[in-house]
Design a protein around this motif. Sequence first.
Motif, PDB file in Angstrom:
ATOM      1  N   VAL A 240      17.145-129.518 -56.452  1.00  0.00           N
ATOM      2  CA  VAL A 240      18.179-129.645 -55.559  1.00  0.00           C
ATOM      3  C   VAL A 240      19.135-128.630 -55.092  1.00  0.00           C
ATOM      4  O   VAL A 240      19.861-128.876 -54.389  1.00  0.00           O
ATOM      5  CB  VAL A 240      18.800-131.231 -55.629  1.00  0.00           C
ATOM      6  CG1 VAL A 240      17.707-132.392 -55.665  1.00  0.00           C
ATOM      7  CG2 VAL A 240      19.464-131.015 -56.954  1.00  0.00           C
ATOM      8  N   HIS A 241      18.695-127.610 -55.918  1.00  0.00           N
ATOM      9  CA  HIS A 241      19.694-126.387 -55.679  1.00  0.00           C
ATOM     10  C   HIS A 241      19.298-125.440 -54.594  1.00  0.00           C
ATOM     11  O   HIS A 241      18.375-124.926 -54.849  1.00  0.00           O
ATOM     12  CB  HIS A 241      19.650-125.707 -57.235  1.00  0.00           C
ATOM     13  CG  HIS A 241      20.884-124.768 -56.995  1.00  0.00           C
ATOM     14  ND1 HIS A 241      20.988-123.619 -56.444  1.00  0.00           N
ATOM     15  CD2 HIS A 241      21.919-124.725 -58.071  1.00  0.00           C
ATOM     16  CE1 HIS A 241      22.063-123.025 -56.637  1.00  0.00           C
ATOM     17  NE2 HIS A 241      22.688-123.632 -57.700  1.00  0.00           N
ATOM     18  N   GLU A 242      19.832-125.532 -53.243  1.00  0.00           N
ATOM     19  CA  GLU A 242      19.528-124.968 -52.213  1.00  0.00           C
ATOM     20  C   GLU A 242      19.439-123.395 -52.645  1.00  0.00           C
ATOM     21  O   GLU A 242      18.389-123.009 -51.776  1.00  0.00           O
ATOM     22  CB  GLU A 242      20.154-125.357 -50.981  1.00  0.00           C
ATOM     23  CG  GLU A 242      20.222-126.772 -50.755  1.00  0.00           C
ATOM     24  CD  GLU A 242      20.994-127.213 -49.548  1.00  0.00           C
ATOM     25  OE1 GLU A 242      21.623-126.224 -48.864  1.00  0.00           O
ATOM     26  OE2 GLU A 242      20.961-128.383 -48.991  1.00  0.00           O
ATOM     27  N   ARG A 243      20.531-122.827 -53.091  1.00  0.00           N
ATOM     28  CA  ARG A 243      20.340-121.390 -53.188  1.00  0.00           C
ATOM     29  C   ARG A 243      19.305-120.817 -53.792  1.00  0.00           C
ATOM     30  O   ARG A 243      18.542-119.764 -53.646  1.00  0.00           O
ATOM     31  CB  ARG A 243      21.541-120.924 -53.857  1.00  0.00           C
ATOM     32  CG  ARG A 243      21.884-119.596 -54.041  1.00  0.00           C
ATOM     33  CD  ARG A 243      23.357-119.182 -54.769  1.00  0.00           C
ATOM     34  NE  ARG A 243      23.546-117.733 -55.002  1.00  0.00           N
ATOM     35  CZ  ARG A 243      24.382-117.573 -55.708  1.00  0.00           C
ATOM     36  NH1 ARG A 243      25.155-118.163 -56.575  1.00  0.00           N
ATOM     37  NH2 ARG A 243      24.389-115.971 -55.967  1.00  0.00           N
TER      38      ARG A 243
ATOM     39  N   LEU B 199      16.327-122.642 -54.330  1.00  0.00           N
ATOM     40  CA  LEU B 199      15.043-122.600 -53.821  1.00  0.00           C
ATOM     41  C   LEU B 199      14.867-121.419 -52.583  1.00  0.00           C
ATOM     42  O   LEU B 199      13.833-121.020 -52.572  1.00  0.00           O
ATOM     43  CB  LEU B 199      14.947-124.036 -52.742  1.00  0.00           C
ATOM     44  CG  LEU B 199      14.994-125.405 -53.733  1.00  0.00           C
ATOM     45  CD1 LEU B 199      15.068-126.423 -53.060  1.00  0.00           C
ATOM     46  CD2 LEU B 199      13.715-125.119 -54.682  1.00  0.00           C
ATOM     47  N   LEU B 200      15.875-121.139 -51.886  1.00  0.00           N
ATOM     48  CA  LEU B 200      15.788-120.104 -50.938  1.00  0.00           C
ATOM     49  C   LEU B 200      15.440-118.701 -51.563  1.00  0.00           C
ATOM     50  O   LEU B 200      14.704-117.948 -51.085  1.00  0.00           O
ATOM     51  CB  LEU B 200      17.306-119.778 -50.336  1.00  0.00           C
ATOM     52  CG  LEU B 200      17.572-118.410 -49.266  1.00  0.00           C
ATOM     53  CD1 LEU B 200      16.361-118.914 -48.202  1.00  0.00           C
ATOM     54  CD2 LEU B 200      18.944-118.507 -48.896  1.00  0.00           C
TER      55      LEU B 200
ATOM     56  N   VAL C 226      10.541-132.394 -55.889  1.00  0.00           N
ATOM     57  CA  VAL C 226      10.770-131.771 -54.312  1.00  0.00           C
ATOM     58  C   VAL C 226      10.677-132.927 -53.294  1.00  0.00           C
ATOM     59  O   VAL C 226       9.476-133.610 -53.290  1.00  0.00           O
ATOM     60  CB  VAL C 226       9.979-130.676 -53.993  1.00  0.00           C
ATOM     61  CG1 VAL C 226      10.059-130.257 -52.655  1.00  0.00           C
ATOM     62  CG2 VAL C 226      10.392-129.415 -55.141  1.00  0.00           C
TER      63      VAL C 226
ATOM     64  N   ASP D 125       8.009-128.044 -43.869  1.00  0.00           N
ATOM     65  CA  ASP D 125       9.061-127.904 -44.889  1.00  0.00           C
ATOM     66  C   ASP D 125       8.720-126.546 -45.496  1.00  0.00           C
ATOM     67  O   ASP D 125       7.394-126.332 -45.814  1.00  0.00           O
ATOM     68  CB  ASP D 125       8.881-128.969 -45.807  1.00  0.00           C
ATOM     69  CG  ASP D 125       9.784-128.906 -46.952  1.00  0.00           C
ATOM     70  OD1 ASP D 125      10.937-129.905 -46.775  1.00  0.00           O
ATOM     71  OD2 ASP D 125       9.798-128.229 -47.710  1.00  0.00           O
TER      72      ASP D 125
ATOM     73  N   TYR E 100       8.648-125.394 -48.366  1.00  0.00           N
ATOM     74  CA  TYR E 100       8.016-125.419 -49.837  1.00  0.00           C
ATOM     75  C   TYR E 100       6.465-125.769 -49.524  1.00  0.00           C
ATOM     76  O   TYR E 100       5.735-125.122 -49.970  1.00  0.00           O
ATOM     77  CB  TYR E 100       8.599-126.860 -50.667  1.00  0.00           C
ATOM     78  CG  TYR E 100       7.824-127.061 -51.944  1.00  0.00           C
ATOM     79  CD1 TYR E 100       8.720-126.106 -52.899  1.00  0.00           C
ATOM     80  CD2 TYR E 100       6.731-127.488 -52.254  1.00  0.00           C
ATOM     81  CE1 TYR E 100       8.085-126.351 -54.379  1.00  0.00           C
ATOM     82  CE2 TYR E 100       6.212-127.585 -53.242  1.00  0.00           C
ATOM     83  CZ  TYR E 100       6.873-126.936 -54.415  1.00  0.00           C
ATOM     84  OH  TYR E 100       6.339-127.078 -55.638  1.00  0.00           O
TER      85      TYR E 100
END
Length: 550
Positions: free
Chosen positions: A114-117, A119-120, A152, A159, A161
């Motif tokens: 859930v950590h967006e940074r 994942l980017l 995820v 999406d 991912y």
Amino acid sequence: MAYQQAIFKDQEFRTRILLSLQSSLPNEIDWAFNTLIKFSYASENFSLDFIPTLIDLLLDFTVDFFQHEIGKDQTVTDVFCSKAQQETYERVLQVFHILRNFSFLEMNIRRLAVHERLLLLLMKGIALPPNSQYGELSRHCLDILENIAPQVSLVSREDPYLTTMIHLLFTNDRAYILGAIRALTRVAVTETNERVLGYADLDVIQRMAQFLMIDDEELAAAALEYLYQYSSLRGNFSVQLIKYYPGNLVGLLTGFLSYKSSLAPPSVSAIGTLHGIPAAQMIKVPESNSSQKPTIPDLTNYQHLDEPYRCLGWYMMQQSVKFDYSHFFSFAIRLKDQLMSGTEADTIVLKDIFAEYKKLFGAEKPLGLKEFYTVLKIAFPQPPSVEESFNGSDPVATILCNVKLSPTRRREGPICHWDGCNQSFDSSADLHKHIIQTHLNDSTQCCWMKCTRALDDKQQAIQHMRTHFANKTKKQLPSKQTFTVTKIPIDESEVSGIPLTSALLLRNLARNKQHHTFYLPYESELTLVAIQRPKVSKYILTVLGELQVN
């Protein structure tokens, strides 16, 4: 000396790590990274929740690399042209190395997912060419994306991912392809993703078909797990899989049931095998030292065998003829010992023949009614009306059509030993009635076994016959009959990897009635594999049972 994990979890450790990462002193930063790398390897129960800001602090060390070294367009520049650039890249590797190690702990995958940074940056890292100088960084990113897959949540088919993993399927790097297949398989475990993944992608199915046809067991096993997982979802994936698959999928899976794995170790359960290839890829299955392969047991002593051999033996022991294996399979399927094909007027109640079987083995876990009916239906196909009756509220009362009891069938009761008779009966009472009505009416001499005593009248004959039964009727066991079965190899090993996943996928596909026509050419082969490989027989019986439900 016992490992003291507590020293890594106290406030002093947390404070020291946080202060060192925020320090401007290179030695402090080096200490923090070296400690975290060692700790991430050794710890088995460390939660990132203990240091909530750790992920962001680590990612701060990657800003310069992704903004300046890679550039906004993510084109690869000349790396290692200076010591500073080399040190920057090595620090980035350390960051993702630490996060990768923590991602193997189940308690951490939710926070990472859930950590967006994060994942980017993972998407940027995975987009780097695998054959470039950034290959090691890309592999770390792929490992993290694969590990966090079960947590995820996909928003749509577009999406990032999902599209990134599908893109990796069509690369030429084997490690990328394997990682992408496993990530796509694991992301389908999450129930909330079913609405997005329940529909097949034509290009992906055709790509998976290519993986199943190449000589690469690990790749084929991963592709099968993907197809099995997606065919288990709600949606029309199974229908589209059969429709779009460029070849005979059912035939291929049937052949895979006999596959001999060199990678996957024996597993005690299906769950232990799924997603288990990576951890087992270096384990070799030991070869048997036995010079003689296991064979079909002696069916003559079928009373002491386990299913399905006991059922086969019960059917086969009714015949007095000798036969070899070339006739064994068709003979066992047709059940000519008990039943034979009849006309439209010939019927028999299912419970009658099933009761005869249960009478012998009722206390020894006999085959269930559904499996028993499956065997009968293979031999004597039934019209739709019979199928509807069997699938109704009282299946045991189903009336079979076009079938009748064989006049030559051998019953399990006593045998008449009158010279030239040798007829069998269900009970001693039936035998006595037969003797009185058939042999004693006009007989002037006893012909029971080797007796030659003269008989004056019927009453005297009845009194004399009592001497042969010693005033107490005992059940006459059927004479032991022998038959020849050519020895065939029986694989008693546990099933895992490709054979197990193929059986589970066949079961999923068989649940859809419109697929049953694809199974018809392979029913006999499936039954034979169930005999030759008992450890997979329970899955095959489930498939055959599904095929009988029309």
